[in-house]
Design an enzyme around this catalytic site. Structure first.
Site, PDB file in Angstrom:
ATOM      1  N   LYS A  82      28.051  16.717  40.339  1.00  0.00           N
ATOM      2  CA  LYS A  82      29.099  17.800  40.359  1.00  0.00           C
ATOM      3  C   LYS A  82      30.239  16.712  39.696  1.00  0.00           C
ATOM      4  O   LYS A  82      30.308  15.834  40.061  1.00  0.00           O
ATOM      5  CB  LYS A  82      29.656  18.372  41.606  1.00  0.00           C
ATOM      6  CG  LYS A  82      30.881  19.308  41.583  1.00  0.00           C
ATOM      7  CD  LYS A  82      30.982  19.899  42.948  1.00  0.00           C
ATOM      8  CE  LYS A  82      32.273  20.728  43.226  1.00  0.00           C
ATOM      9  NZ  LYS A  82      32.536  21.245  44.474  1.00  0.00           N
ATOM     10  N   SER A 157      33.445  25.795  45.067  1.00  0.00           N
ATOM     11  CA  SER A 157      33.531  25.304  44.061  1.00  0.00           C
ATOM     12  C   SER A 157      32.409  24.428  43.233  1.00  0.00           C
ATOM     13  O   SER A 157      32.355  24.257  42.150  1.00  0.00           O
ATOM     14  CB  SER A 157      34.664  24.099  44.099  1.00  0.00           C
ATOM     15  OG  SER A 157      34.221  23.122  44.961  1.00  0.00           O
ATOM     16  N   SER A 181      32.323  25.066  49.792  1.00  0.00           N
ATOM     17  CA  SER A 181      31.923  24.816  48.474  1.00  0.00           C
ATOM     18  C   SER A 181      30.696  24.541  48.279  1.00  0.00           C
ATOM     19  O   SER A 181      29.872  24.567  46.918  1.00  0.00           O
ATOM     20  CB  SER A 181      32.992  23.844  47.720  1.00  0.00           C
ATOM     21  OG  SER A 181      34.003  24.253  47.683  1.00  0.00           O
TER      22      SER A 181
END
Length: 479
Positions: A82, A157, A181
């Site tokens: 990420k 997220s 997330s």
């Protein structure tokens, strides 16, 4: 094997073949890279393509093996990282245009641990601005789409991570979770994850110029999103390897002691005033039946202080965000994210001053209650969200949108505030008017016992099969 057959392999199967020498690391990485080239232009899950350096690393791993090196447990397994985590030589943009040139000087512990185990990073995945939405879109890299269709948000997220791994881009996807997330994208895409407990996975970004707020440190954790529960058992032992840069990491083995007798599971459908959708109800019943069939003792029972713990925790986090992050959000965030945060502060009125300190202290009160409860019920099966997953940009639609996206997700952020592990696993595929949609449930576990939650995920998965296989059929039909 063909390249299509290779990218479809679970991380567990892939690692077994590369470690045995049936496949090379280059074979494994090449197959995932080709899959990424085929489908990522439509999904926009991976926003930095690292194909060239991935192939170079894979070839080096193969040469080292040929020269007698022992392959690591993740030898040649393609992974994604990420974009809010440091990877040496790459931007840790966090979805913020102003940070697009923030080049990491070194790898974060999770990147180092994965690569030390032999994994190969093929790309970096998208996140919303500041990694603080349950959806994934930003002005720097644009919107990520859900491989099930554009009627569902990919979650956030870690939305790029969830979309990528379920679509077949890499066998493992790194993500993180301060309020959901990892679990929001798992639920949105029908993937499997476990939010580790506090202190389980070492964390730190070498590029950061200041330490994060104390609640951010205590609520945020690093983890993985996978297509199968077994892949968590494969990869998490490598991810949790100790790193001295995180002084609060606790070096404990992945597997704990066996629990004597049938494991008791506390089961609740309570949604604290929100309507429980029939499809979520049905998914919970499937999960309950699967656990009973696997030998668990499941009892429907009232849980301690979920709503109060969750709302208190998120209001405290919003107090810290307001004090420490609001100026950065106002200065560097888009109008969209500024508007969303304004509604966050309405939905979760921030604690401040003495009251904030009191609510931070009250965290121990909630955690103690859960610790005592879990002496009798080591696992807790609940909804993740009371409704099927929401549409893209639902959180931009004012108070009602934020209420549906985040306000109802108390089972999610309560576990962050408590510091407890919580897994998410698909238990049903719902055929809804706007299209098919996976429905995930949540399984919480005691501190340090992520392995118990993942075992329960495997029991549920054995009942319904791999959700990715259904997804790939539907993706092929649409192509």
């Amino acid at each position: 094997m063909t390249e299509t057959e290779i990218w479809r392999l679970s991380g567990t199967d892939l690692a077994a073949r590369t470690r045995a020498g049936d496949l090379t690391a280059e074979d494994a990485v090449t197959a995932s890279i080709k899959r990424m080239a085929e489908i990522n232009p439509d999904l926009n899950a991976v926003v930095e393509d690292l194909s060239s350096e991935a192939l170079e690393r894979a070839r080096k791993l193969d040469l080292a093996r040929k020269d007698g090196a022992t392959p690591g447990p993740l030898h040649g397994v393609p992974v994604t990282i990420k974009i809010n985590i440091d990877q040496a030589g790459h931007a840790t943009s966090n979805g913020v245009t102003a940070l697009k040139d923030l080049i990491a000087p070194d790898d974060a512990p999770v990147v180092k641990n994965l690569q030390d185990a032999g994994a190969v990073v093929i790309g970096r995945t998208n996140t919303p601005e500041f990694s603080f939405r349950a959806d994934t879109d930003n002005p720097l890299h644009g919107r990520t789409h859900n491989p099930w269709g554009r009627h569902i948000s990919p979650g956030g997220s870690s939305g790029g991570a969830g979309s990528a791994v379920m679509a077949g881009i890499g066998a493992l996807a790194h993500g993180n979770d301060i309020g959901g997330s990892l679990r929001f994208p798992a639920a949105a895409n029908g993937a499997v994850t476990v939010k580790p407990g506090l202190g389980r996975v070492p964390a730190w970004n070498p590029s950061q110029s200041a330490e994060r707020g104390i609640l951010a440190q205590n609520m945020s954790v690093q983890g993985l999103i996978t297509r199968t529960a077994q892949d968590l058992h494969l990869a998490m032992p490598s991810l949790i390897a100790t790193d001295p840069r995180d002084p609060f990491h606790v070096p404990m083995p992945w597997r704990g002691d066996a629990v004597a007798g049938p494991i008791q599971v506390a089961f609740s459908k309570e949604t604290y005033g929100y309507d429980l959708h029939p499809q979520v109800d049905a998914a919970l019943e499937v999960a309950r039946a699967a656990l009973v069939d696997a030998g668990y003792l499941v009892e429907e029972i009232q849980l301690p202080d979920v709503f109060d713990a969750g709302r208190t925790g998120y209001r405290a986090l919003m107090g810290e965000v307001y004090a420490l992050m609001k100026s950065d959000i106002d200065a560097a965030g888009s109008q969209t994210v500024r508007d969303i945060f304004s509604v966050y502060f309405e939905e979760f009125p921030p604690f401040a001053g003495q009251e904030l300190l009191q609510m931070m202290a009250k965290r121990t009160h909630y955690a103690r209650g859960w610790s005592l409860f879990m002496q009798d019920y080591p696992l807790v099966l609940t909804p993740f969200l009371p409704q099927p997953f929401f549409k893209p940009d639902r959180d931009t639609e004012g108070a009602e949108g934020v209420h549906e996206v985040l306000g109802c997700a108390v089972y999610s952020y309560a576990m962050n505030f408590l510091g407890l592990p919580a897994a998410s696993v698909p238990a049903r595929l719902a055929e809804l008017p706007n299209g098919p949609q996976p429905i995930n449930v949540q399984i919480a576990a005691p501190r340090w016992r992520e392995d118990l939650a993942v075992d329960a995920c495997q029991a549920i998965e054995s009942r319904i099969g791999r959700m990715c296989d259904v997804l790939w059929e539907k993706m092929a039909d649409r192509a």
